[in-house]
Design a protein around this motif. Structure first.
Motif, PDB file in Angstrom:
ATOM      1  N   UNK A  96     -12.882  -8.817  -1.994  1.00  0.00           N
ATOM      2  CA  UNK A  96     -11.794  -9.742  -2.290  1.00  0.00           C
ATOM      3  C   UNK A  96     -10.481  -9.087  -2.669  1.00  0.00           C
ATOM      4  N   UNK A  97     -10.340  -7.770  -2.407  1.00  0.00           N
ATOM      5  CA  UNK A  97      -9.134  -7.045  -2.806  1.00  0.00           C
ATOM      6  C   UNK A  97      -8.030  -7.064  -1.755  1.00  0.00           C
ATOM      7  N   UNK A  98      -8.392  -7.349  -0.506  1.00  0.00           N
ATOM      8  CA  UNK A  98      -7.378  -7.414   0.546  1.00  0.00           C
ATOM      9  C   UNK A  98      -7.798  -8.418   1.590  1.00  0.00           C
ATOM     10  N   UNK A  99      -6.844  -8.759   2.419  1.00  0.00           N
ATOM     11  CA  UNK A  99      -7.140  -9.640   3.558  1.00  0.00           C
ATOM     12  C   UNK A  99      -6.504  -9.040   4.802  1.00  0.00           C
ATOM     13  N   UNK A 100      -7.093  -9.354   5.935  1.00  0.00           N
ATOM     14  CA  UNK A 100      -6.554  -8.926   7.224  1.00  0.00           C
ATOM     15  C   UNK A 100      -6.249 -10.177   8.032  1.00  0.00           C
ATOM     16  N   UNK A 101      -5.105 -10.158   8.690  1.00  0.00           N
ATOM     17  CA  UNK A 101      -4.719 -11.312   9.510  1.00  0.00           C
ATOM     18  C   UNK A 101      -3.918 -10.829  10.705  1.00  0.00           C
ATOM     19  N   UNK A 102      -3.893 -11.644  11.731  1.00  0.00           N
ATOM     20  CA  UNK A 102      -3.113 -11.317  12.925  1.00  0.00           C
ATOM     21  C   UNK A 102      -1.640 -11.476  12.584  1.00  0.00           C
ATOM     22  N   UNK A 103      -0.847 -10.485  12.965  1.00  0.00           N
ATOM     23  CA  UNK A 103       0.595 -10.507  12.732  1.00  0.00           C
ATOM     24  C   UNK A 103       1.212 -11.561  13.647  1.00  0.00           C
ATOM     25  N   UNK A 109       0.862 -10.477  18.089  1.00  0.00           N
ATOM     26  CA  UNK A 109      -0.527 -10.931  18.016  1.00  0.00           C
ATOM     27  C   UNK A 109      -1.533  -9.813  18.300  1.00  0.00           C
ATOM     28  N   UNK A 110      -1.077  -8.686  18.791  1.00  0.00           N
ATOM     29  CA  UNK A 110      -1.978  -7.554  19.028  1.00  0.00           C
ATOM     30  C   UNK A 110      -2.147  -6.709  17.764  1.00  0.00           C
ATOM     31  N   UNK A 111      -1.410  -7.039  16.733  1.00  0.00           N
ATOM     32  CA  UNK A 111      -1.409  -6.239  15.506  1.00  0.00           C
ATOM     33  C   UNK A 111      -2.078  -6.998  14.359  1.00  0.00           C
ATOM     34  N   UNK A 112      -2.861  -6.279  13.578  1.00  0.00           N
ATOM     35  CA  UNK A 112      -3.506  -6.858  12.401  1.00  0.00           C
ATOM     36  C   UNK A 112      -2.791  -6.332  11.166  1.00  0.00           C
ATOM     37  N   UNK A 113      -2.420  -7.238  10.276  1.00  0.00           N
ATOM     38  CA  UNK A 113      -1.739  -6.869   9.039  1.00  0.00           C
ATOM     39  C   UNK A 113      -2.750  -6.861   7.897  1.00  0.00           C
ATOM     40  N   UNK A 114      -2.617  -5.894   7.029  1.00  0.00           N
ATOM     41  CA  UNK A 114      -3.476  -5.772   5.856  1.00  0.00           C
ATOM     42  C   UNK A 114      -2.617  -6.057   4.633  1.00  0.00           C
ATOM     43  N   UNK A 143       1.392  -1.599   7.144  1.00  0.00           N
ATOM     44  CA  UNK A 143       0.043  -1.941   6.715  1.00  0.00           C
ATOM     45  C   UNK A 143      -0.819  -2.499   7.843  1.00  0.00           C
ATOM     46  N   UNK A 144      -1.066  -1.664   8.827  1.00  0.00           N
ATOM     47  CA  UNK A 144      -2.031  -2.010   9.864  1.00  0.00           C
ATOM     48  C   UNK A 144      -3.192  -1.026   9.735  1.00  0.00           C
ATOM     49  N   UNK A 145      -4.378  -1.385  10.198  1.00  0.00           N
ATOM     50  CA  UNK A 145      -5.502  -0.451  10.102  1.00  0.00           C
ATOM     51  C   UNK A 145      -5.200   0.914  10.733  1.00  0.00           C
ATOM     52  N   UNK A 191      -1.902   2.666  -2.039  1.00  0.00           N
ATOM     53  CA  UNK A 191      -0.996   2.824  -0.895  1.00  0.00           C
ATOM     54  C   UNK A 191      -0.418   1.468  -0.489  1.00  0.00           C
ATOM     55  N   UNK A 192      -1.274   0.473  -0.395  1.00  0.00           N
ATOM     56  CA  UNK A 192      -0.809  -0.861  -0.015  1.00  0.00           C
ATOM     57  C   UNK A 192       0.178  -1.412  -1.033  1.00  0.00           C
ATOM     58  N   UNK A 193      -0.022  -1.098  -2.294  1.00  0.00           N
ATOM     59  CA  UNK A 193       0.851  -1.618  -3.356  1.00  0.00           C
ATOM     60  C   UNK A 193       2.208  -0.924  -3.388  1.00  0.00           C
ATOM     61  N   UNK A 194       2.290   0.285  -2.833  1.00  0.00           N
ATOM     62  CA  UNK A 194       3.519   1.080  -2.998  1.00  0.00           C
ATOM     63  C   UNK A 194       4.215   1.464  -1.702  1.00  0.00           C
ATOM     64  N   UNK A 195       3.847   0.863  -0.593  1.00  0.00           N
ATOM     65  CA  UNK A 195       4.510   1.204   0.666  1.00  0.00           C
ATOM     66  C   UNK A 195       5.004  -0.060   1.356  1.00  0.00           C
ATOM     67  N   UNK A 196       5.848   0.141   2.323  1.00  0.00           N
ATOM     68  CA  UNK A 196       6.427  -0.941   3.108  1.00  0.00           C
ATOM     69  C   UNK A 196       5.323  -1.699   3.846  1.00  0.00           C
TER      70      UNK A 196
END
Length: 190
Positions: free
Chosen positions: A96-103, A107-112, A69-71, A60-65
């Motif tokens: 080690x397949x993904x990372x999460x970071x603050x957008x 700043x209230x959103x986490x990006x995957x 990509x938030x939790x 899904x992460x590889x094939x979508x906008x």
């Protein structure tokens, strides 16, 4: 040639004179094919040391906008709770397949995002799934029969979707639940 459906069909039809044996056989075969295919998909992803559910998140992460990509959005896309998605994301991040970071834009959103290892897993498992479908489906039929089967299944699915539209997006389900809950709460108050 006899398959598992043919062996069991007569017994399943006993006492049901209105049942059409051909319709019953087609339905049972579609279900059995789906079960066998899902079993084979689990075996493929297990060879990569991930579950099918976890691998579906990678695909899904590889094939979508990436803006989706938030939790929370991933939980909605997979019709699972936020807790279930968090567990999946935790496993995939530890591996080690993904990372999460603050957008940075919100700043209230986490990006995957997929890591390089996640991209490699995506390509390896997708290639294995393509080979699996070729082995299980395409090799069983000549190209003309495969095209005919595809056309027939499309007709069946189109007919079903006219009567039973595909499941609505999760937001719609939540709106219905919220409306019911709100209605119950307002009736419960004196």
């Amino acid at each position: 040639m006899t398959d598992s459906v043919q062996r069991e069909l007569a017994r399943g039809l006993v006492g049901h004179p209105a049942a059409d044996p051909v319709t019953e056989a087609v339905t049972k075969r579609i279900v059995q094919i789906a079960r066998q295919y899902e079993r084979a998909m689990h075996q493929v992803t297990a060879r990569h040391d991930v579950s099918l559910g976890d691998c579906e998140v990678i695909w899904h992460l590889a094939h979508t906008d990436s803006s989706q990509h938030t939790p929370g959005q991933l939980a909605k896309a997979f019709y699972v709770t936020a807790g279930t998605m968090t567990s999946r994301l935790d496993r995939l991040e530890r591996a080690g397949y993904l990372s999460r970071s603050i957008d940075p834009g919100n700043r209230a959103s986490i990006k995957v995002t997929l890591t390089d290892a996640g991209q490699a897993l995506h390509h390896a498992t997708a290639d294995d799934m393509i080979a699996l479908r070729r082995d299980l489906i395409a090799s069983a039929l000549d190209p003309d029969d495969l095209a005919a089967l595809n056309s027939l299944l499309q007709q069946v699915l189109t007919g079903i979707e006219r009567r039973l539209p595909p499941q609505p997006p999760r937001e719609t389900d939540e709106a219905v639940v919220n409306a019911i809950t709100s209605s119950r709460n307002s009736r419960a108050q004196p």
